[in-house]
Design an enzyme around this catalytic site. Structure first.
Site, PDB file in Angstrom:
ATOM      1  N   GLU A 154      -2.606 -28.655  28.060  1.00 24.72           N
ATOM      2  CA  GLU A 154      -4.075 -29.306  27.897  1.00 24.72           C
ATOM      3  C   GLU A 154      -3.641 -30.737  27.099  1.00 24.72           C
ATOM      4  OE1 GLU A 154      -7.734 -27.076  28.728  1.00 24.72           O
ATOM      5  OE2 GLU A 154      -7.173 -25.514  28.292  1.00 24.72           O
TER       6      GLU A 154
ATOM      7  N   THR B  31       1.614  -3.742   4.401  1.00 24.38           N
ATOM      8  CA  THR B  31       1.426  -4.367   5.579  1.00 24.38           C
ATOM      9  C   THR B  31       0.925  -6.471   6.146  1.00 24.38           C
ATOM     10  OG1 THR B  31      -1.058  -3.620   6.214  1.00 24.38           O
ATOM     11  CG2 THR B  31       0.615  -2.169   6.395  1.00 24.38           C
ATOM     12  N   ASP B  32       0.250  -6.994   5.111  1.00 16.47           N
ATOM     13  CA  ASP B  32      -0.228  -7.690   5.045  1.00 16.47           C
ATOM     14  C   ASP B  32       0.135  -9.123   5.625  1.00 16.47           C
ATOM     15  OD1 ASP B  32      -2.825  -6.438   3.975  1.00 16.47           O
ATOM     16  OD2 ASP B  32      -2.986  -7.579   2.042  1.00 16.47           O
TER      17      ASP B  32
ATOM     18  N   LYS C 227      -0.192  -7.901  12.936  1.00 15.82           N
ATOM     19  CA  LYS C 227      -0.481  -6.970  12.126  1.00 15.82           C
ATOM     20  C   LYS C 227      -2.227  -7.118  13.673  1.00 15.82           C
ATOM     21  CE  LYS C 227      -2.542  -4.855   7.819  1.00 15.82           C
ATOM     22  NZ  LYS C 227      -2.940  -4.928   7.310  1.00 15.82           N
TER      23      LYS C 227
ATOM     24  N   THR D 239       0.885  -1.172   0.072  1.00 16.15           N
ATOM     25  CA  THR D 239       0.207  -0.208   0.676  1.00 16.15           C
ATOM     26  C   THR D 239       1.093   1.320   0.182  1.00 16.15           C
ATOM     27  OG1 THR D 239      -1.879  -1.069   0.895  1.00 16.15           O
ATOM     28  CG2 THR D 239      -1.554   1.408   1.488  1.00 16.15           C
TER      29      THR D 239
ATOM     30  N   TYR E  50      -8.645   0.699  -3.646  1.00 14.72           N
ATOM     31  CA  TYR E  50      -7.148   1.296  -4.285  1.00 14.72           C
ATOM     32  C   TYR E  50      -6.581  -0.257  -4.487  1.00 14.72           C
ATOM     33  CZ  TYR E  50      -5.311  -0.680   0.168  1.00 14.72           C
ATOM     34  OH  TYR E  50      -3.951  -1.299   0.911  1.00 14.72           O
TER      35      TYR E  50
HETATM   36  N1  ASP Z   1      -2.858  -5.328   1.036  1.00 20.79           N
HETATM   37  C1  ASP Z   1      -1.623  -4.420   1.164  1.00 20.79           C
HETATM   38  C2  ASP Z   1      -0.664  -4.664   1.529  1.00 20.79           C
HETATM   39  O1  ASP Z   1       0.286  -5.772   2.012  1.00 20.79           O
HETATM   40  C3  ASP Z   1      -1.774  -3.823   2.293  1.00 20.79           C
HETATM   41  C4  ASP Z   1      -0.686  -2.742   3.220  1.00 20.79           C
HETATM   42  O2  ASP Z   1       0.335  -2.736   2.199  1.00 20.79           O
HETATM   43  O3  ASP Z   1      -0.841  -2.188   3.709  1.00 20.79           O
HETATM   44  O4  ASP Z   1       0.080  -5.005   0.444  1.00 20.79           O
END
Ligand code: ASP
Length: 352
Positions: free
Chosen positions: A309, A115-116, A188, A36, A49
């Site tokens: 457990e 971020t993923d 995340k 992103t 996007y």
């Molecule tokens: N889907 C995106 C990615 O991981 C999300 C992001 O970058 O925030 O490339």
């Protein structure tokens, strides 16, 4: 005013980060993979996007302030949404990081990423990069075209950390939203919030505000130069699947994973790595056949202990300690590059 100009205007108002003379500036290489932070939308106030639209040169040009912190050059490793991250890019990226880190004229490396899956890539690099030099991943929750895009300042802060001598020897780091995380600890936690990353168990390595970094501690867990994992001669990584436990779980998905060729299975268990009796029976049966089976947890935070457990000793299972399923999968894939006893695999989960 477009987003780049807004970001430039905001940064221009900030207290000046102590600038070094140009010939003394540290040298930082930026490896771009997409995400992103390099994403673009049709308008600055829409949710939809596409990741990975902006190239590394555009990324660098959007944050000219970073040139006061370091001499920068960029390379495009990939330009994908990190949901598409794959072994080919991982191996290419890790090799390039190791090559660059070995050069005397490279002081630090910044990797831009989605971020993923940043926590998986970061942890992978944490285990296979052989250098104490700062390697810093950064990302953004909002695309580069968004109102209040978070990418420019995250990038600026990541360059500041990569250029900072105090960042050396702290393992691979992830800098997002003013916080410096160890790659082994962050996760995340929100699908959309800018403050999505937390290091719930191990805590922050430090903070960075407008380029001013403060470090609180070193990394937890063996990493980089102390890691026994190496990609020398490695062209493929073993398949490890993650299976999530749930109410009324049977063993079908566990058996399907093994049938698909998984050499290891990580269970995203309920609670302390638990699952139904049917799930456990199927897992133990696969463990008996030689599939290395690790119990982790789908719970956001907390450790998975051995023999709590579930009788791991009797069923020949491994407990993930404090690695979440996605990070447990990374460690297990590297662990399976050579034969190891279950006790040795368990030790890795405690040490890394
Ligand atoms: N889907 C995106 C990615 O991981 C999300 C992001 O970058 O925030 O490339």
């Amino acid at each position: 005013m477009n987003r780049t100009r807004i970001a430039a205007a905001v940064l221009a108002l900030l207290p000046a980060v102590p600038a070094l003379a140009a010939d003394k500036l540290p040298s930082v290489v930026v490896l771009a993979t997409g995400g992103t932070i390099a994403g673009a939308a049709g308008s600055d106030v829409q949710a939809a996007y596409t990741s990975g639209q902006v190239g590394v040169d555009q990324l660098l040009a959007a944050v000219p302030q970073a040139k006061k912190l370091a001499t920068l050059r960029g390379e495009q490793i990939a330009n994908i949404g990190s949901q598409d991250m794959n072994d080919e890019v991982w191996l290419k990226l890790a090799r390039r990081v190791n090559e660059l880190a070995a050069l005397a004229d490279v002081d630090g490396i910044v990797i831009t990423h989605g971020t993923d899956t940043i926590e998986e890539t970061g942890y992978f690099l944490n285990l296979v990069v052989k250098s104490k030099k700062p390697v810093v991943l950064t990302a953004a929750m909002r695309p580069s075209t968004a109102l209040s895009a978070d990418g420019p300042l995250n990038f600026f802060n990541a360059v500041a950390v990569a250029a900072n001598k105090d960042a050396a020897g702290r393992g691979v780091l992830v800098v997002v939203n003013d916080w410096i995380h160890g790659a082994s600890s962050l996760t995340k936690t929100s699908t959309t919030a800018v403050q999505t990353f937390l290091s719930p168990l191990r805590g922050l390595v430090g903070t960075v505000a407008y380029g001013e970094a403060e470090f609180y501690r070193g990394p937890v867990g063996k990493n980089t130069v102390d890691s026994e994992f190496s990609l020398d001669g490695v062209t493929a990584l073993p398949r490890v699947d993650i299976v999530m436990a749930h109410e009324n779980m049977d063993g079908a998905i566990i058996d399907a994973a093994a049938a698909a060729g998984a050499k290891g299975i990580v269970i995203a268990g309920v609670g302390n790595g638990n699952m139904t009796k049917a799930g456990l029976d199927a897992l133990a049966a696969q463990a008996k056949k030689g599939v290395v089976c690790v119990r982790s947890s789908r719970v956001a935070t907390g450790r998975v202990g051995r023999n709590v457990e579930v009788d791991d000793d009797k069923l020949a299972l491994v407990a993930s300690d404090d690695l979440n399923p996605q990070k447990a999968r990374v460690l297990l894939r590297l662990a399976l590059l050579k034969p190891r006893s279950l006790a040795e695999v368990q030790k890795l989960f405690v040490e890394y």
